[in-house]
Design a protein around this motif. Structure first.
Motif, PDB file in Angstrom:
ATOM      1  N   GLY A  19       4.394  -2.754   7.552  1.00 39.32           N
ATOM      2  CA  GLY A  19       4.952  -3.779   6.726  1.00 39.32           C
ATOM      3  C   GLY A  19       5.004  -3.848   4.931  1.00 39.32           C
ATOM      4  N   SER A  20       4.677  -2.457   4.381  1.00 41.52           N
ATOM      5  CA  SER A  20       5.671  -2.147   2.990  1.00 41.52           C
ATOM      6  C   SER A  20       6.952  -2.136   2.809  1.00 41.52           C
ATOM      7  N   ILE A  60       6.538   1.857  -2.960  1.00 45.46           N
ATOM      8  CA  ILE A  60       5.964   1.228  -2.219  1.00 45.46           C
ATOM      9  C   ILE A  60       5.474   1.095  -0.985  1.00 45.46           C
ATOM     10  N   SER A  61       6.070   2.046  -0.449  1.00 43.33           N
ATOM     11  CA  SER A  61       5.871   2.503   0.490  1.00 43.33           C
ATOM     12  C   SER A  61       4.587   3.428   0.632  1.00 43.33           C
ATOM     13  N   ARG A  62       4.504   4.531  -0.468  1.00 40.44           N
ATOM     14  CA  ARG A  62       3.091   4.899  -0.849  1.00 40.44           C
ATOM     15  C   ARG A  62       1.706   4.470  -0.592  1.00 40.44           C
ATOM     16  N   VAL A  63       2.179   2.528  -1.747  1.00 41.82           N
ATOM     17  CA  VAL A  63       1.555   2.092  -1.584  1.00 41.82           C
ATOM     18  C   VAL A  63       0.918   1.533  -0.381  1.00 41.82           C
ATOM     19  N   GLY A  64       1.993   1.473   0.333  1.00 42.05           N
ATOM     20  CA  GLY A  64       1.282   0.968   1.777  1.00 42.05           C
ATOM     21  C   GLY A  64       0.918   1.319   2.466  1.00 42.05           C
ATOM     22  N   LEU A  73      -4.966  -4.728  -3.868  1.00 44.89           N
ATOM     23  CA  LEU A  73      -5.064  -5.998  -4.244  1.00 44.89           C
ATOM     24  C   LEU A  73      -5.876  -6.049  -5.255  1.00 44.89           C
ATOM     25  N   MET A  74      -7.204  -5.844  -5.309  1.00 44.02           N
ATOM     26  CA  MET A  74      -7.564  -6.103  -6.270  1.00 44.02           C
ATOM     27  C   MET A  74      -7.063  -5.013  -8.014  1.00 44.02           C
ATOM     28  N   LEU A 120       2.435  -6.163  -3.953  1.00 38.90           N
ATOM     29  CA  LEU A 120       3.798  -5.757  -2.228  1.00 38.90           C
ATOM     30  C   LEU A 120       3.845  -5.023  -1.655  1.00 38.90           C
ATOM     31  N   GLY A 121       3.254  -3.771  -1.396  1.00 44.78           N
ATOM     32  CA  GLY A 121       2.837  -3.178  -0.907  1.00 44.78           C
ATOM     33  C   GLY A 121       1.925  -3.237   0.105  1.00 44.78           C
ATOM     34  N   THR A 122       1.205  -3.846   0.120  1.00 46.74           N
ATOM     35  CA  THR A 122       0.055  -4.638   0.666  1.00 46.74           C
ATOM     36  C   THR A 122      -0.318  -5.816   0.994  1.00 46.74           C
ATOM     37  N   MET A 123       0.477  -6.840   0.476  1.00 45.74           N
ATOM     38  CA  MET A 123      -0.228  -8.569   0.763  1.00 45.74           C
ATOM     39  C   MET A 123       0.752  -8.549   2.340  1.00 45.74           C
TER      40      MET A 123
END
Length: 498
Positions: free
Chosen positions: A188-189, A337-341, A353-354, A394-397
């Motif tokens: 999704g990211s 961003i993909s690492r955040v995903g 998200l928090m 961005l990486g989670t929503m």
């Protein structure tokens, strides 16, 4: 003898007398998960789906990016009044007008995507987006055709807004329904990687044109080039989307094979795309979606769309200076961003998200104070503080939002909720911030606005359920290998004594 009451605890003797009935009751509450009910994903198909969906999102934000970055130029060309602030407000108002029809596009395309399929609707939205953006590039200026120029600009912005009403909800649904449950955040990211890629492409192109052309050339013909690029991009995106199959979750919904999950219990496929059911039965989740998306969009548009204008109009920096700083920040966000995903798959959507919401609550004011100091280091540091908070969202929503709704109304619900919020809070962000600065005289108003939005977002995150590594509501589990499917089916076999 009377049949047992299913709402009472099972008596052992009653179970012996009515084994078939109790087996049915038990399986209705916790149905047996058969191997054939579980979706085994194809890695290549998933990556094709991610690529096709992300390109459409990149094109959408490429358009919004170039419009934002060329807001001053477009104001001069289409809204000549002799007052720079009035021209800028008129240009941003036209930017915002596209968002007024996005909910209408969501109401139209979203339920259609639940009825006839995600693939067909996403192909249609791609065509309309490309045509709308390309057409803006060929509109004559106000000096040539008078009031027809702003009228045509507004019309094609409305076409863009209507088509994008079905884009994000469909693209995020498409990726979420293709991806395996344990990697939905990672795949999704890439949808928001497309967002950043669109912005980066727009920023690089506008920066190059601004550096190579003088003001007269830019206002004469240079501004048209970024809009005209949308035509070929749209054809590529359409080709990629038409090559895809429908999502596995939608195929199983159409085939009536979603009965094997608790989430799907009681779902009637005849209700697909029914707006009345969305508003009547899922309104609490819809409100949650609107709040989450509102906070996300305000911070997103402030950082990625408004900041170059803020640096040039409010702080006096050149347009190229602001774009170069933003470009460097966005490239960094694309790298992480993909690492955040992946982190959201491991630790959950809510913690990431928090972190992003609280980052804006506590860091917005220090970031803008740094930016106001001036100098490359201070501006870059301030932008990084905002950007790193944003990338947590961005990486989670794009994995968190589709999981809010069940499969049979997912496209419609997400399109309605997302676009209603984007209309009220997203596209109006540059206009509202510009007006607030003009009204208050404070150059810190963007920070206060972002802090208020993020506070609402933090409360919304606290109210949502964790959905990481779980099947989508109304869909069978989705895994990566046949072995994982067999293991999952065996682990969820009902108690044999029933």
């Amino acid at each position: 003898m009377a049949a047992p009451d299913p709402h009472q605890a099972a008596d052992p003797e009653a179970v012996k007398r009515h084994p078939t009935l109790f087996r049915a009751i038990r399986q209705r509450k916790n149905p047996r998960l058969r191997r054939t009910d579980i979706t085994v994903t194809d890695e290549r198909a998933v990556r094709r789906a991610v690529k096709a969906a992300s390109l459409g999102n990149a094109m959408e934000w490429f358009d919004f990016g170039i419009y934002s970055y060329l807001a001053v130029t477009l104001g001069h060309l289409f809204f000549p009044s002799g007052n720079d602030t009035t021209q800028l407000l008129s240009s941003f108002a036209t930017f915002a007008v596209a968002f007024l029809v996005r909910p209408l596009g969501g109401l139209f395309f979203g339920p259609m995507g639940d009825r006839i399929g995600r693939k067909k609707v996403l192909a249609l939205t791609m065509i309309m987006m490309a045509l709308g953006t390309f057409a803006i590039g060929v509109i004559p200026s106000h000096a040539s055709i008078g009031l027809w120029a702003p009228a045509l600009l507004i019309f094609f912005r409305l076409v863009q807004g209507f088509s994008t009403g079905g884009e994000y909800g469909g693209a995020s649904t498409f990726i979420a329904e293709y991806a395996p449950d344990k990697r939905r955040g990672y795949f999704g990211s890439f949808l928001e990687f497309g967002t950043l890629a669109g912005y980066v492409g727009a920023a690089r192109l506008v920066t190059a044109l601004t550096a190579l052309l003088d003001s007269a050339q830019m206002e004469s013909w240079g501004w048209r080039i970024p809009f005209l690029v949308a035509g070929p991009l749209g054809l590529v995106g359409l080709y990629l989307r038409l090559r895809l199959d429908e999502t596995p979750a939608f195929q199983k919904l159409e085939g009536g094979t979603v009965h094997a999950t608790d989430a799907a219990d009681g779902v009637e496929t005849t209700t697909r795309g029914d707006l009345a059911i969305i508003f009547r039965q899922y309104w609490p989740t819809l409100i949650l979606c609107v709040c989450l998306v509102g906070a996300y969009n305000i911070t997103d548009y402030m950082v990625l769309s408004y900041m170059p204008t803020y640096l040039s109009d409010e702080l006096g920096y050149s347009e190229t200076h602001g774009l170069l700083v933003l470009l460097a920040v966005m490239v960094l966000l694309m790298l992480v961003i993909s690492r955040v995903g992946r982190l959201s798959d491991r630790f959950g959507r809510k913690p990431l998200l928090m972190t992003g919401m609280l980052g804006f609550v506590f860091l917005s004011l220090p970031a803008f104070l740094l930016i106001r100091q001036g100098g490359m280091f201070a501006i870059t540091a301030g932008m990084l503080m905002l950007g790193l908070s944003l990338v947590c969202m961005l990486g989670t929503m794009s994995a968190a939002l589709p999981a809010l709704f069940p499969t049979h109304i997912r496209y419609g619900s997400l399109s309605v909720g997302y676009n209603l919020s984007a209309s009220l809070f997203g596209g109006t962000t540059p206009l509202v911030i510009t007006a607030l600065i003009s009204w208050s005289g404070s150059e810190l108003m963007p920070a206060y606005y972002a802090m208020a939005a993020a506070l609402v977002g933090a409360i919304s995150v606290a109210c949502m359920k964790e959905t990481a590594r779980k099947p989508l509501a109304g869909s069978p589990p989705s895994v990566e290998t046949p072995e994982e499917a067999a293991e999952l089916a065996a682990s969820q076999t009902p108690d044999p004594k029933f």
